[in-house]
Motif scaffolding. Structure first.
Motif, mmCIF file in Angstrom:
data_model
loop_
_atom_site.group_PDB
_atom_site.id
_atom_site.type_symbol
_atom_site.label_atom_id
_atom_site.label_comp_id
_atom_site.label_asym_id
_atom_site.label_seq_id
_atom_site.Cartn_x
_atom_site.Cartn_y
_atom_site.Cartn_z
ATOM 1 N N PRO A 8 0.646 -1.103 0.052
ATOM 2 C CA PRO A 8 -0.012 -0.060 -0.022
ATOM 3 C C PRO A 8 1.043 1.136 -0.089
ATOM 4 C CG PRO A 8 0.250 -0.708 2.264
ATOM 5 C CD PRO A 8 1.079 -1.656 1.367
ATOM 6 N N VAL A 9 0.296 2.408 -0.523
ATOM 7 C CA VAL A 9 1.027 3.684 -0.382
ATOM 8 C C VAL A 9 0.011 4.874 0.292
ATOM 9 C CG1 VAL A 9 1.939 5.611 -1.751
ATOM 10 C CG2 VAL A 9 2.073 3.257 -2.761
ATOM 11 N N GLY A 10 0.920 5.458 1.132
ATOM 12 C CA GLY A 10 -0.275 6.520 1.947
ATOM 13 C C GLY A 10 -1.183 5.765 2.861
ATOM 14 N N SER A 11 -2.196 6.438 2.988
ATOM 15 C CA SER A 11 -3.297 5.750 3.947
ATOM 16 C C SER A 11 -4.453 5.928 3.116
ATOM 17 C CB SER A 11 -3.378 6.568 5.276
ATOM 18 O OG SER A 11 -2.170 6.397 5.933
ATOM 19 N N PRO A 12 -4.856 4.902 2.319
ATOM 20 C CA PRO A 12 -6.104 5.021 1.654
ATOM 21 C C PRO A 12 -7.437 4.892 2.357
ATOM 22 C CG PRO A 12 -5.050 2.794 1.573
ATOM 23 C CD PRO A 12 -4.078 3.593 2.140
ATOM 24 N N PRO A 13 -8.455 5.633 1.994
ATOM 25 C CA PRO A 13 -9.857 5.736 2.686
ATOM 26 C C PRO A 13 -10.223 4.221 2.997
ATOM 27 C CG PRO A 13 -9.693 7.109 0.862
ATOM 28 C CD PRO A 13 -8.506 6.350 0.633
ATOM 29 N N THR A 25 4.125 2.183 -11.787
ATOM 30 C CA THR A 25 2.545 1.753 -11.385
ATOM 31 C C THR A 25 1.851 2.594 -11.168
ATOM 32 O OG1 THR A 25 3.660 -0.569 -11.171
ATOM 33 C CG2 THR A 25 1.444 -0.192 -10.482
ATOM 34 N N PHE A 26 0.709 2.848 -11.683
ATOM 35 C CA PHE A 26 -0.227 3.599 -11.252
ATOM 36 C C PHE A 26 -1.284 3.146 -10.224
ATOM 37 C CE2 PHE A 26 -4.425 6.252 -12.983
ATOM 38 C CZ PHE A 26 -4.373 6.979 -12.041
ATOM 39 N N ASN A 27 -1.333 3.482 -8.856
ATOM 40 C CA ASN A 27 -1.968 3.096 -7.948
ATOM 41 C C ASN A 27 -3.022 4.050 -7.481
ATOM 42 O OD1 ASN A 27 -0.140 0.472 -6.951
ATOM 43 N ND2 ASN A 27 1.066 2.506 -7.120
ATOM 44 N N PRO A 28 -4.085 3.677 -7.792
ATOM 45 C CA PRO A 28 -5.533 4.487 -7.329
ATOM 46 C C PRO A 28 -5.783 4.063 -5.946
ATOM 47 C CG PRO A 28 -5.959 3.524 -9.529
ATOM 48 C CD PRO A 28 -4.629 2.768 -8.937
ATOM 49 N N LEU A 29 -5.940 5.185 -5.062
ATOM 50 C CA LEU A 29 -6.398 4.796 -3.673
ATOM 51 C C LEU A 29 -7.857 5.031 -3.623
ATOM 52 C CD1 LEU A 29 -3.383 6.588 -1.917
ATOM 53 C CD2 LEU A 29 -3.453 4.235 -2.322
ATOM 54 N N PHE A 78 -4.224 8.944 -5.425
ATOM 55 C CA PHE A 78 -3.405 7.994 -6.190
ATOM 56 C C PHE A 78 -1.934 8.337 -5.872
ATOM 57 C CE2 PHE A 78 -3.837 11.430 -9.054
ATOM 58 C CZ PHE A 78 -2.523 11.458 -9.729
ATOM 59 N N ALA A 79 -1.081 7.256 -6.139
ATOM 60 C CA ALA A 79 0.336 7.297 -6.119
ATOM 61 C C ALA A 79 1.122 6.662 -7.363
ATOM 62 C CB ALA A 79 0.986 6.841 -4.728
ATOM 63 N N VAL A 80 2.066 7.011 -7.502
ATOM 64 C CA VAL A 80 2.732 6.441 -8.682
ATOM 65 C C VAL A 80 4.003 5.913 -7.964
ATOM 66 C CG1 VAL A 80 4.255 6.576 -10.868
ATOM 67 C CG2 VAL A 80 2.148 7.848 -10.679
ATOM 68 N N THR A 81 4.232 4.488 -8.074
ATOM 69 C CA THR A 81 5.410 3.800 -7.770
ATOM 70 C C THR A 81 6.192 3.564 -8.760
ATOM 71 O OG1 THR A 81 4.173 1.595 -7.581
ATOM 72 C CG2 THR A 81 4.301 2.806 -5.582
ATOM 73 N N GLY A 82 7.698 3.589 -8.331
ATOM 74 C CA GLY A 82 8.601 3.290 -9.178
ATOM 75 C C GLY A 82 9.286 1.957 -9.254
ATOM 76 N N PRO A 83 10.372 1.765 -9.908
ATOM 77 C CA PRO A 83 10.921 0.276 -10.022
ATOM 78 C C PRO A 83 11.499 -0.099 -8.539
ATOM 79 C CG PRO A 83 11.928 1.919 -11.745
ATOM 80 C CD PRO A 83 10.889 2.617 -10.847
ATOM 81 N N ASN A 84 11.558 0.561 -7.616
ATOM 82 C CA ASN A 84 11.949 0.271 -6.321
ATOM 83 C C ASN A 84 10.932 -0.056 -5.339
ATOM 84 O OD1 ASN A 84 11.255 2.771 -5.738
ATOM 85 N ND2 ASN A 84 13.199 3.585 -4.906
ATOM 86 N N GLY A 128 4.153 11.418 -1.683
ATOM 87 C CA GLY A 128 4.101 10.961 -3.151
ATOM 88 C C GLY A 128 2.824 10.652 -3.461
ATOM 89 N N VAL A 129 1.722 10.967 -2.306
ATOM 90 C CA VAL A 129 0.215 10.909 -2.696
ATOM 91 C C VAL A 129 -0.439 11.962 -3.251
ATOM 92 C CG1 VAL A 129 -1.993 10.086 -1.810
ATOM 93 C CG2 VAL A 129 0.058 9.088 -0.907
ATOM 94 N N TRP A 130 -0.711 11.706 -4.509
ATOM 95 C CA TRP A 130 -1.615 12.882 -5.199
ATOM 96 C C TRP A 130 -2.988 12.954 -4.939
ATOM 97 C CZ3 TRP A 130 1.118 15.823 -8.711
ATOM 98 C CH2 TRP A 130 2.161 15.536 -9.242
ATOM 99 N N SER A 131 -3.736 14.072 -5.062
ATOM 100 C CA SER A 131 -5.188 14.228 -4.856
ATOM 101 C C SER A 131 -5.690 15.593 -5.557
ATOM 102 C CB SER A 131 -5.384 14.464 -3.217
ATOM 103 O OG SER A 131 -4.875 15.575 -2.720
#
Length: 325
Positions: free
Chosen positions: A30-35, A76-80, A94-100, A138-141
């Motif tokens: 997971p990335v950030g704190s999704p609802p 990777t495009f990760n919609p939260l 959402f967040a975008v994660t990289g190769p790492n 890194g979380v966009w809104s």
């Protein structure tokens, strides 16, 4: 009534060239704190094959149209947020994660923004071009309002620092009774807020095509278009059958000493296949951005073979195939 969805996209620069290095991966999380209602939007970490091995080897390039995938080149495009209510403003996160596997926080500025977000309904009747804000983690809104129930496609258009430009796509749902509309008829004239935009040019599969859009208001040509995101116009094309994505930028730019502020905005685009495309032009005048939309066909459509007539039955009940009994 829900509708089945397909995925699609691809990116394009000036004098538009399609293609990119693609690597298929799983959604990272997971990335950030999704609802609370969106926990299912995140899945297992990306497999290393999606972004190269420990020595930094990247996947082989191919010419698959971009944006048909949630992952490309290890990003990777990760919609939260995956579900919204129609006509209700909602924070789309959402967040975008990289190769790492970590959220990307360092982006190149492209056309005055680090990331452009495009939202389109599957029937291509609704289009939004918005610009979210990124938090330090890194979380966009962005506040997003969808006009009606149905299936939508969201495209994140960006260039990570040190990397090439990408467009990644994901699905979004507005709950409720979904009644898709038919694709608008082909037209070279669009009217919006008292403005008329005429389109001249053809889309030719596999070849760069010149498209000229001419803006007028109340019958008079508009010669004082205002720069919007570093240009006098932005054009997005979506292939009707799968929503393959194409972002085209105009020829020239404000302040270069040769590009006039209207009434004409010139683009060069190359589409990969025949079929119908929806084109959306954003332009700014008198301090307001407006969007003109068109439906345009590319190339000749494949001929549909005529159905073979079914032989009429004879009085004996057998088809008359020309042979006597």
């Amino acid at each position: 009534m829900n509708t089945a969805t397909k995925l699609g996209s691809y990116v394009l620069g000036l004098a538009v060239v399609f293609g990119g290095a693609l690597g298929v991966g799983k959604v990272v999380g997971p990335v950030g704190s999704p609802p609370a209602e969106d926990h299912a939007a995140m899945a297992a970490p990306v497999a290393s094959a999606a972004h190269g091995d420990e020595h930094g080897v990247q996947p082989a390039e191919n010419d698959t149209p971009g944006g048909l995938q949630v992952s490309e080149n290890g990003y990777t495009f990760n919609p939260l947020t995956t579900t919204l209510k129609p006509d209700e403003p909602t924070d789309f996160r959402f967040a975008v994660t990289g190769p790492n596997g970590e959220p990307v926080t360092d982006y190149q500025v492209e056309h005055d923004k680090k990331l452009h977000l495009i939202v389109a309904s599957r029937d291509l009747g609704t289009f939004r071009h918005v610009h979210p804000e990124m938090a330090p983690d890194g979380v966009w809104s962005v506040k997003l309002t969808l006009p009606s129930a149905g299936a939508y496609r969201v495209f994140a258009d960006f260039a990570p620092t040190g990397g090439s430009a990408l467009t990644l796509g994901a699905d979004l749902v507005a709950t409720g009774d979904y009644r898709p509309e038919a694709l608008p008829e082909q037209s070279r004239t669009a009217k919006v807020d008292g403005y008329t935009v005429n389109l001249d040019g053809e889309l030719t599969p596999g070849r760069s095509s010149k498209l000229t859009l001419k803006v007028s208001k109340d019958g008079e040509p508009v010669t004082d278009l205002q720069p919007y995101l570093g240009a006098y116009g932005h054009l997005v094309a979506l292939r009707a059958r799968d929503l393959a994505y194409l972002h085209v930028h105009p020829d020239g730019e404000p302040g270069d000493g040769k590009t006039e502020a209207g009434p004409e905005i010139v683009f060069y685009a190359e589409v990969p296949s025949t079929g119908d495309y929806r084109l959306f032009l954003d332009f700014q005048h008198e301090g307001k951005v407006r969007t003109a939309d068109f439906t345009l066909g590319a190339g000749e459509r494949p001929a549909i073979p005529e159905a073979t007539p079914t032989p009429a039955p004879t009085s004996s009940g057998h088809a008359d195939d020309g042979h006597g009994h």
